[in-house]
Write a protein that holds these residues in place. Sequence first.
Motif, PDB file in Angstrom:
ATOM      1  N   GLN A 164       0.871  -1.141   0.048  1.00 45.82           N
ATOM      2  CA  GLN A 164      -0.205   0.436   0.200  1.00 45.82           C
ATOM      3  C   GLN A 164       0.971   1.148  -0.044  1.00 45.82           C
ATOM      4  OE1 GLN A 164      -2.516  -0.934   3.413  1.00 45.82           O
ATOM      5  NE2 GLN A 164      -0.072  -1.291   4.788  1.00 45.82           N
ATOM      6  N   HIS A 165       0.457   2.330  -1.138  1.00 43.92           N
ATOM      7  CA  HIS A 165       1.208   3.558  -0.720  1.00 43.92           C
ATOM      8  C   HIS A 165       2.693   3.373  -1.147  1.00 43.92           C
ATOM      9  CE1 HIS A 165      -1.794   6.147  -0.784  1.00 43.92           C
ATOM     10  NE2 HIS A 165      -2.456   5.673   1.024  1.00 43.92           N
ATOM     11  N   GLY A 166       3.232   1.698  -1.821  1.00 42.31           N
ATOM     12  CA  GLY A 166       4.821   1.992  -2.119  1.00 42.31           C
ATOM     13  C   GLY A 166       5.328   0.808  -0.845  1.00 42.31           C
ATOM     14  N   VAL A 167       4.331   0.632  -0.008  1.00 43.83           N
ATOM     15  CA  VAL A 167       5.344  -0.131   1.263  1.00 43.83           C
ATOM     16  C   VAL A 167       4.848  -1.462   1.059  1.00 43.83           C
ATOM     17  CG1 VAL A 167       5.047   0.481   3.883  1.00 43.83           C
ATOM     18  CG2 VAL A 167       4.907   2.249   2.860  1.00 43.83           C
ATOM     19  N   THR A 168       5.522  -2.356   1.221  1.00 48.01           N
ATOM     20  CA  THR A 168       5.291  -3.674   1.371  1.00 48.01           C
ATOM     21  C   THR A 168       5.595  -4.342   2.961  1.00 48.01           C
ATOM     22  OG1 THR A 168       6.012  -3.823  -1.287  1.00 48.01           O
ATOM     23  CG2 THR A 168       6.409  -6.351  -0.101  1.00 48.01           C
ATOM     24  N   VAL A 169       4.760  -4.364   2.913  1.00 44.38           N
ATOM     25  CA  VAL A 169       4.615  -5.692   4.732  1.00 44.38           C
ATOM     26  C   VAL A 169       4.637  -6.611   4.255  1.00 44.38           C
ATOM     27  CG1 VAL A 169       4.632  -3.480   5.479  1.00 44.38           C
ATOM     28  CG2 VAL A 169       2.558  -4.778   5.264  1.00 44.38           C
ATOM     29  N   ARG A 170       5.356  -8.390   5.271  1.00 41.94           N
ATOM     30  CA  ARG A 170       5.159  -9.863   4.772  1.00 41.94           C
ATOM     31  C   ARG A 170       3.923  -9.164   6.590  1.00 41.94           C
ATOM     32  NH1 ARG A 170       9.332 -13.143   9.196  1.00 41.94           N
ATOM     33  NH2 ARG A 170       8.280 -10.985  10.024  1.00 41.94           N
ATOM     34  N   ALA A 171       2.279 -10.067   5.913  1.00 39.31           N
ATOM     35  CA  ALA A 171       1.596  -9.789   6.656  1.00 39.31           C
ATOM     36  C   ALA A 171       1.531 -11.024   7.327  1.00 39.31           C
ATOM     37  CB  ALA A 171       0.186  -9.813   5.659  1.00 39.31           C
ATOM     38  N   GLY A 172       1.642 -12.907   6.214  1.00 40.61           N
ATOM     39  CA  GLY A 172       1.123 -13.775   7.044  1.00 40.61           C
ATOM     40  C   GLY A 172       1.965 -14.908   6.127  1.00 40.61           C
ATOM     41  N   SER A 173       2.175 -16.031   7.376  1.00 44.61           N
ATOM     42  CA  SER A 173       2.615 -17.094   6.286  1.00 44.61           C
ATOM     43  C   SER A 173       2.691 -18.668   7.286  1.00 44.61           C
ATOM     44  CB  SER A 173       4.615 -16.688   6.676  1.00 44.61           C
ATOM     45  OG  SER A 173       5.382 -15.400   6.082  1.00 44.61           O
ATOM     46  N   SER A 174       2.592 -19.726   6.718  1.00 42.78           N
ATOM     47  CA  SER A 174       2.452 -20.735   6.559  1.00 42.78           C
ATOM     48  C   SER A 174       3.569 -21.028   7.658  1.00 42.78           C
ATOM     49  CB  SER A 174       1.675 -21.925   5.855  1.00 42.78           C
ATOM     50  OG  SER A 174       3.114 -21.938   4.923  1.00 42.78           O
ATOM     51  N   ALA A 175       4.659 -21.025   7.333  1.00 44.51           N
ATOM     52  CA  ALA A 175       6.394 -21.759   8.358  1.00 44.51           C
ATOM     53  C   ALA A 175       6.854 -20.362   8.056  1.00 44.51           C
ATOM     54  CB  ALA A 175       6.491 -22.382   7.736  1.00 44.51           C
ATOM     55  N   PRO A 176       8.218 -20.126   9.177  1.00 42.67           N
ATOM     56  CA  PRO A 176       8.787 -19.306   9.358  1.00 42.67           C
ATOM     57  C   PRO A 176       9.894 -18.987   7.913  1.00 42.67           C
ATOM     58  CG  PRO A 176       7.931 -20.486  11.495  1.00 42.67           C
ATOM     59  CD  PRO A 176       7.542 -21.238   9.880  1.00 42.67           C
ATOM     60  N   ASP A 177      10.079 -20.310   7.297  1.00 41.25           N
ATOM     61  CA  ASP A 177      10.911 -19.976   6.291  1.00 41.25           C
ATOM     62  C   ASP A 177      10.664 -19.296   5.842  1.00 41.25           C
ATOM     63  OD1 ASP A 177       9.153 -22.288   5.757  1.00 41.25           O
ATOM     64  OD2 ASP A 177      10.987 -23.795   5.449  1.00 41.25           O
ATOM     65  N   ALA A 178       9.268 -20.018   5.016  1.00 37.47           N
ATOM     66  CA  ALA A 178       8.863 -18.648   4.396  1.00 37.47           C
ATOM     67  C   ALA A 178       8.341 -16.897   4.335  1.00 37.47           C
ATOM     68  CB  ALA A 178       6.735 -19.452   4.014  1.00 37.47           C
ATOM     69  N   GLY A 179       7.786 -17.062   5.549  1.00 37.99           N
ATOM     70  CA  GLY A 179       8.345 -15.669   5.920  1.00 37.99           C
ATOM     71  C   GLY A 179       9.475 -14.766   5.888  1.00 37.99           C
ATOM     72  N   ARG A 180      10.579 -15.620   6.090  1.00 37.95           N
ATOM     73  CA  ARG A 180      11.718 -14.912   5.868  1.00 37.95           C
ATOM     74  C   ARG A 180      12.169 -14.712   4.754  1.00 37.95           C
ATOM     75  NH1 ARG A 180      12.939 -18.860  10.501  1.00 37.95           N
ATOM     76  NH2 ARG A 180      13.524 -20.682   8.558  1.00 37.95           N
ATOM     77  N   CYS A 181      11.530 -15.630   3.901  1.00 38.27           N
ATOM     78  CA  CYS A 181      11.800 -14.667   2.084  1.00 38.27           C
ATOM     79  C   CYS A 181      10.532 -13.915   1.994  1.00 38.27           C
ATOM     80  CB  CYS A 181      11.369 -16.231   1.348  1.00 38.27           C
ATOM     81  SG  CYS A 181      11.918 -17.617   1.658  1.00 38.27           S
ATOM     82  N   ASP A 182       9.513 -13.521   2.426  1.00 43.24           N
ATOM     83  CA  ASP A 182       9.191 -12.385   2.343  1.00 43.24           C
ATOM     84  C   ASP A 182       9.373 -11.739   2.965  1.00 43.24           C
ATOM     85  OD1 ASP A 182       7.162 -13.933   0.505  1.00 43.24           O
ATOM     86  OD2 ASP A 182       5.629 -13.261   1.518  1.00 43.24           O
ATOM     87  N   GLN A 183      10.304 -11.630   4.059  1.00 45.12           N
ATOM     88  CA  GLN A 183      10.688 -10.590   4.476  1.00 45.12           C
ATOM     89  C   GLN A 183      11.857  -9.727   4.190  1.00 45.12           C
ATOM     90  OE1 GLN A 183      12.302 -11.644   8.612  1.00 45.12           O
ATOM     91  NE2 GLN A 183      13.458  -9.432   8.799  1.00 45.12           N
ATOM     92  N   ALA A 184      12.678 -10.784   3.963  1.00 49.97           N
ATOM     93  CA  ALA A 184      14.035 -10.263   2.263  1.00 49.97           C
ATOM     94  C   ALA A 184      13.051  -9.495   1.017  1.00 49.97           C
ATOM     95  CB  ALA A 184      14.366 -11.410   2.197  1.00 49.97           C
TER      96      ALA A 184
ATOM     97  N   MET B 125       7.603  -2.422  12.028  1.00 54.17           N
ATOM     98  CA  MET B 125       8.811  -3.346  12.910  1.00 54.17           C
ATOM     99  C   MET B 125       8.816  -4.465  12.970  1.00 54.17           C
ATOM    100  SD  MET B 125      10.612   0.024  15.424  1.00 54.17           S
ATOM    101  CE  MET B 125      11.321  -1.722  16.157  1.00 54.17           C
ATOM    102  N   GLN B 126       7.502  -4.834  13.656  1.00 51.92           N
ATOM    103  CA  GLN B 126       6.439  -6.107  13.895  1.00 51.92           C
ATOM    104  C   GLN B 126       6.133  -7.111  12.856  1.00 51.92           C
ATOM    105  OE1 GLN B 126       3.406  -5.181  16.285  1.00 51.92           O
ATOM    106  NE2 GLN B 126       2.655  -7.799  16.364  1.00 51.92           N
ATOM    107  N   THR B 127       5.609  -6.269  11.836  1.00 50.03           N
ATOM    108  CA  THR B 127       5.414  -7.216  10.180  1.00 50.03           C
ATOM    109  C   THR B 127       6.629  -7.596   9.880  1.00 50.03           C
ATOM    110  OG1 THR B 127       4.949  -4.970   9.435  1.00 50.03           O
ATOM    111  CG2 THR B 127       3.132  -6.453  10.573  1.00 50.03           C
ATOM    112  N   ASN B 128       7.492  -7.022   9.262  1.00 45.66           N
ATOM    113  CA  ASN B 128       8.884  -7.030   8.994  1.00 45.66           C
ATOM    114  C   ASN B 128      10.348  -7.381   9.078  1.00 45.66           C
ATOM    115  OD1 ASN B 128       6.765  -6.435   6.310  1.00 45.66           O
ATOM    116  ND2 ASN B 128       8.369  -4.324   5.810  1.00 45.66           N
ATOM    117  N   ASP B 129      10.256  -7.771  10.889  1.00 46.81           N
ATOM    118  CA  ASP B 129      10.420  -8.297  12.147  1.00 46.81           C
ATOM    119  C   ASP B 129      12.386  -7.538  11.403  1.00 46.81           C
ATOM    120  OD1 ASP B 129      12.029  -9.224  13.495  1.00 46.81           O
ATOM    121  OD2 ASP B 129      12.420 -10.965  12.858  1.00 46.81           O
ATOM    122  N   CYS B 130      12.055  -6.181  11.287  1.00 46.41           N
ATOM    123  CA  CYS B 130      12.925  -5.402  11.168  1.00 46.41           C
ATOM    124  C   CYS B 130      13.019  -3.697  11.343  1.00 46.41           C
ATOM    125  CB  CYS B 130      13.198  -3.885   9.674  1.00 46.41           C
ATOM    126  SG  CYS B 130      11.866  -3.201   9.922  1.00 46.41           S
TER     127      CYS B 130
END
Length: 225
Positions: free
Chosen positions: A30-50, A173-178
């Motif tokens: 939204q408005h050019g900001v991309t955030v990780r919103a939900g994952s079935s497993a931590p490994d997939a979440g880390r890919c989206d986080q990167a 920070m919470q959603t992207n773990d940054c």
Amino acid sequence: MPLSGYLHEYATRAAGVLGDEVEASITLRQHGVTVRAGSSAPDAGRCDQAEAMADEGPCVQAMTSATVLAVPSVADDARWGAWREQTVREGFVKALALPAVVAPGIVLALNLYSRKPTAWEEDVVRAGESYARLIAAAVRLQLEFADLEAAAGAFHRRLSDGAVVERAVGAIMQTNDCTEAQARELLRSASTARDVDEREIARTILRSLVMGGLGEISDDTPTGP
């Protein structure tokens, strides 16, 4: 439950429905900001986080172009260095990004990851597209029927502009773990690129990310992880 909680459930269900050895992750843009919103497993979440932190990758491109994007061989794909390196590190060999519009200015992508080297089957692609649209419709309904506008309006009126930005930084920070600095840079970059005030971007992020759970992000000054 905040929206992020529902999206974790949707990702988990998508992974279960769309085949063996498939993990799913959901991103919002939204408005050019991309955030990780939900994952079935931590490994997939880390890919989206990167991908979210680099603001480039298959799901970002899929959401921007509104087209399905398949990556048949992650290791052999020269695009999106940060995402590729993380995805290879997690052991995934192929990926699939399936975009769907939630509302004007808000789009999501259902991202599928697999360790099986065979090509994505057409029925999985079609089912994934349908599931992405279902998730988008569910999010849209939550935004429409949770009486969020009135609650968010009253909430934001009680906050200064600075406090709204600080809470949005905390949400990123919470959603992207940054880190705090990285979250602030995402806001600044999106504001500059789209000539939209940071406060407006912050309000949109709070509305979509913490719906039903505004109280969970309560510190006016976020701290690093």
